[in-house]
Structures are given as structure tokens and as C-alpha cells.
Design an enzyme around this catalytic site. Structure first.
Site, mmCIF file in Angstrom:
data_model
loop_
_atom_site.group_PDB
_atom_site.id
_atom_site.type_symbol
_atom_site.label_atom_id
_atom_site.label_comp_id
_atom_site.label_asym_id
_atom_site.label_seq_id
_atom_site.Cartn_x
_atom_site.Cartn_y
_atom_site.Cartn_z
ATOM 1 N N ARG A 101 84.472 64.218 103.260
ATOM 2 C CA ARG A 101 85.018 63.373 104.340
ATOM 3 C C ARG A 101 84.048 63.448 105.510
ATOM 4 O O ARG A 101 83.817 64.511 106.081
ATOM 5 C CB ARG A 101 86.405 63.860 104.757
ATOM 6 N N HIS A 128 87.759 54.095 102.308
ATOM 7 C CA HIS A 128 88.675 55.202 101.976
ATOM 8 C C HIS A 128 89.237 54.922 100.575
ATOM 9 O O HIS A 128 90.409 54.579 100.418
ATOM 10 C CB HIS A 128 89.786 55.269 103.022
ATOM 11 N N GLN A 131 92.562 56.513 99.125
ATOM 12 C CA GLN A 131 93.804 56.015 99.730
ATOM 13 C C GLN A 131 94.289 54.758 99.015
ATOM 14 O O GLN A 131 95.471 54.616 98.703
ATOM 15 C CB GLN A 131 93.537 55.696 101.213
ATOM 16 N N ASP A 220 97.411 50.424 109.800
ATOM 17 C CA ASP A 220 96.722 51.711 109.974
ATOM 18 C C ASP A 220 96.525 51.892 111.472
ATOM 19 O O ASP A 220 96.684 50.935 112.254
ATOM 20 C CB ASP A 220 95.370 51.653 109.224
ATOM 21 N N CYS A 260 98.928 54.343 105.685
ATOM 22 C CA CYS A 260 98.237 55.472 105.041
ATOM 23 C C CYS A 260 98.538 56.798 105.734
ATOM 24 O O CYS A 260 98.327 57.853 105.152
ATOM 25 C CB CYS A 260 96.731 55.210 105.013
ATOM 26 N N ARG A 288 98.647 60.254 96.632
ATOM 27 C CA ARG A 288 97.268 60.724 96.800
ATOM 28 C C ARG A 288 96.972 61.795 95.757
ATOM 29 O O ARG A 288 95.910 61.831 95.147
ATOM 30 C CB ARG A 288 97.067 61.286 98.218
HETATM 31 N N1 CP Z 1 95.717 59.132 104.865
HETATM 32 C C1 CP Z 1 94.868 60.180 105.005
HETATM 33 O O1 CP Z 1 93.719 60.156 104.544
HETATM 34 O O2 CP Z 1 95.404 61.242 105.666
HETATM 35 P P1 CP Z 1 94.638 62.532 106.195
HETATM 36 O O3 CP Z 1 93.731 62.081 107.304
HETATM 37 O O4 CP Z 1 95.742 63.435 106.693
HETATM 38 O O5 CP Z 1 93.875 63.149 105.073
HETATM 39 N N1 NVA Z 2 91.341 54.563 109.623
HETATM 40 C C1 NVA Z 2 91.811 55.904 109.776
HETATM 41 C C2 NVA Z 2 92.353 56.434 108.485
HETATM 42 C C3 NVA Z 2 92.931 57.816 108.582
HETATM 43 C C4 NVA Z 2 93.412 58.330 107.265
HETATM 44 C C5 NVA Z 2 90.687 56.784 110.285
HETATM 45 O O1 NVA Z 2 89.550 56.635 109.825
HETATM 46 O O2 NVA Z 2 90.944 57.623 111.159
#
Ligand code: CP
Ligand code: NVA
Length: 302
Positions: A101, A128, A131, A220, A260, A288
Site C-alpha cells: 500500500r 485499489h 477493493q 468514497d 469502501c 475483502r
Molecule cells: N477500504 C479500505 O481499503 O480500507 P482500509 O484503508 O481500512 O484498509
Molecule cells: N480513496 C480512498 C480509499 C480508502 C480505502 C483513499 O485513497 O484514501
């Protein structure tokens, strides 16, 4: 499949196979004797916060017989400037796979190339993918396998973000109708739409047009991780796209709201809407685990 870096690089068939395996792993949870990650260590390299992604990957790797190793870039030499290609070559000699990540998509691409081990994008600024696999699994659970064919799906708010982009590529690969509703500043550029070249994706600045007759309405956060300094300037333009009860009165009768998570109540979604649709939203979160187990198993077995 060697790695999962984007939805863009999957075929429709690969997506459908991952979903099918995800459903199977969910149904068989706790009774599954097959341990495809037995004896393996998987590194989880995170430069951004996470609840769902970290917990679902740690649990999923363990349930498939492997050992997850969580590495925050705050504690790694990567966080002090060691190049990703050096980190990748070190880890590639020690662990069996990596879940990353981070901010730049190129870092995930470089890690996969230089490490030579299966690499999973656990969110970048670009996409992502994990997701969206969980979201599609949730959609199939509610409406039936492949049900996206016959419905309109809407994505509201900051549509050209990582989650929105993975939805766009899913629409392209699976051929479903996706309406993107947001302020002009948040809609994908003409260049992006040309690359997608997908007639079933539409964009509009009219929130009612976007949700009209939609069966799944997604949203989101308006402020993704790394964009915190844009909070004040961005927010005002997004309020017309808030997913609230009045907007949803224009959606299809048996609609679901997807988010999400984490959600910011009073901004992209109201508290009453989130609570009314919490079953679907927390099923997305649960899925997930199952969708990512399908990805992990597919990566080690292909
Ligand atoms: N939706 C998602 O990726 O959540 P987190 O940021 O908690 O991993
Ligand atoms: N778009 C959001 C998704 C979080 C899971 C971000 O990147 O923070």
C-alpha cells in the site's frame, strides 16, 4: 496471473474466475483443508494507514497456511530513502510474496519487477483493485452472479480517485453501465476516457442524472490519503454529490449503497443512509478477506 497490480491489466475472464473462487472460499471458510501458502512468508509493506486491508490480508494469508509479516515504511529503510528497487531485490530473496500500500503506482510496478515475487497492489493513488473485487463479490451476493450486466451502477463524488478508477476498469472489462457523477474538477479527463474507450461509462455533473435508475450507488471519501491539504478547497464543490435519502429517491427501487470505508458521515454519505445500507457496506468489508484469499491462491497456483 503473476501479480495483481491493477484491474486494468486483468481480463474479464480472470475477474470472473477470482470472484468464483472468492465465493467458494467464503462458503468453505473453516473447512478448507487446502493450504496453498503453507511454509510461505508474505510481506505487507504499508506507507499509508489501513484497517480493513491489513487485517484481511494478515488473516487471509494465515488461513491459507502462510505467515504475514507487517512492515510499516515508517520503520523500514525505504522510509529513509532506500530505493524501492533495492528493497525489492532484498525481499525477493527472502519472502514469497508482497502486498503493498503506497502512493505511486510505479513503486508497485517496480517492486514486482525487481523482486520477481508475486506482488499485490493494496491501494495506490492510481487503483485499489482488491477493493473492487470485494465489491463485485458483494454485488453478486445481493443480485446474483454476473448481475451487473443488467443494471446501472453509479459512482458519486470524487470519481476519478483510486477506487473510482478501479470501478472504471471493471466496467470496461465486464461491460457494465457505470455513471460517474461529480463536479467537473473530479471527473476523469478526456484523455483518461479515451484510454478507457468504454461506451458504457458516462460522466455527468448532474447528481440526479447519475443516480437515476441506478441499482448500486457507490461513493468514497472526498479526501483520499495524501490529499489532506486539499480538504478545505475540495469539499464545497462535492456537497451536491452527497449520497443522502433525497438523492436516493431517484435511484432504482431495489438499490444498494456501497462504500469502501472508512466513511465520513455528513460529507460523502449521511449517517442515516450508511446505517440503512450497513449490511451491504460491511459485507463489502468482509468480502475483502475472501476476495483476497482468492487472489493469493490464484497467484501461487498459476
Ligand atoms: N477500504 C479500505 O481499503 O480500507 P482500509 O484503508 O481500512 O484498509
Ligand atoms: N480513496 C480512498 C480509499 C480508502 C480505502 C483513499 O485513497 O484514501
Amino acid at each position: 496471473m503473476k501479480s495483481l497490480l491493477t484491474i486494468e491489466e486483468l481480463t474479464g475472464e480472470e475477474i470472473r474466475e477470482l470472484l468464483e473462487l472468492g465465493h467458494r472460499l467464503k462458503a468453505e471458510r473453516g473447512e478448507h483443508a487446502h493450504l496453498p501458502l503453507k511454509g510461505q512468508t508474505w510481506a505487507l509493506i504499508f506507507s499509508k494507514s489501513s484497517t480493513r486491508t491489513r487485517v484481511s490480508f494478515e488473516t487471509g494469508i494465515y488461513e491459507l497456511g502462510g505467515r504475514p509479516m507487517f512492515l510499516s515504511t515508517r520503520d523500514m529503510q525505504l522510509g529513509r530513502g532506500e530505493p524501492i528497487k533495492d528493497t525489492a531485490r532484498v525481499l525477493g530473496r527472502m519472502v514469497h510474496g508482497a502486498v503493498i500500500r503506497t502512493f505511486s503506482q510505479q513503486d508497485v510496478v517496480d517492486f514486482a519487477q525487481f523482486s520477481g515475487i508475486p506482488t499485490i497492489n493494496a491501494l495506490t493513488d492510481q487503483e485499489h483493485p482488491c477493493q473492487i473485487l470485494a465489491d463485485l463479490m458483494t454485488l453478486e451476493e445481493i443480485y446474483g452472479v454476473g448481475a451487473w450486466k443488467d443494471m446501472k451502477i453509479a459512482f458519486m463524488g470524487d470519481v476519478d480517485n483510486n477506487v473510482g478508477r478501479s470501478w472504471m476498469w471493471a466496467a470496461k472489462r465486464l461491460g457494465f453501465t457505470l455513471a460517474l457523477g461529480g463536479p467537473a474538477s473530479a471527473l476523469p479527463s478526456d484523455a483518461t476516457l479515451r484510454v478507457l474507450n468504454c461506451p458504457t461509462i458516462t460522466t455527468t455533473t448532474d447528481p440526479y442524472d447519475a443516480v437515476k435508475d441506478a441499482t448500486v450507488i457507490n461513493t468514497d471519501t472526498w479526501i483520499s490519503m495524501g490529499q489532506e491539504e486539499q480538504k478545505g478547497s475540495k469539499e464545497q464543490a462535492f456537497f451536491p454529490y452527497q449520497v443522502n435519502a433525497e438523492l436516493l429517491s431517484h435511484a432504482a427501487p431495489r438499490h444498494s449503497v456501497f462504500h469502501c470505508l472508512p466513511a465520513y458521515r455528513g460529507y460523502e454519505i449521511t449517517d442515516d443512509v450508511l446505517e440503512a445500507h450497513s449490511d451491504a457496506i460491511f459485507t463489502q468489508a468482509e468480502n475483502r478477506l475472501h476476495a483476497q484469499k482468492a487472489v493469493l491462491q490464484t497467484l501461487v497456483e498459476s
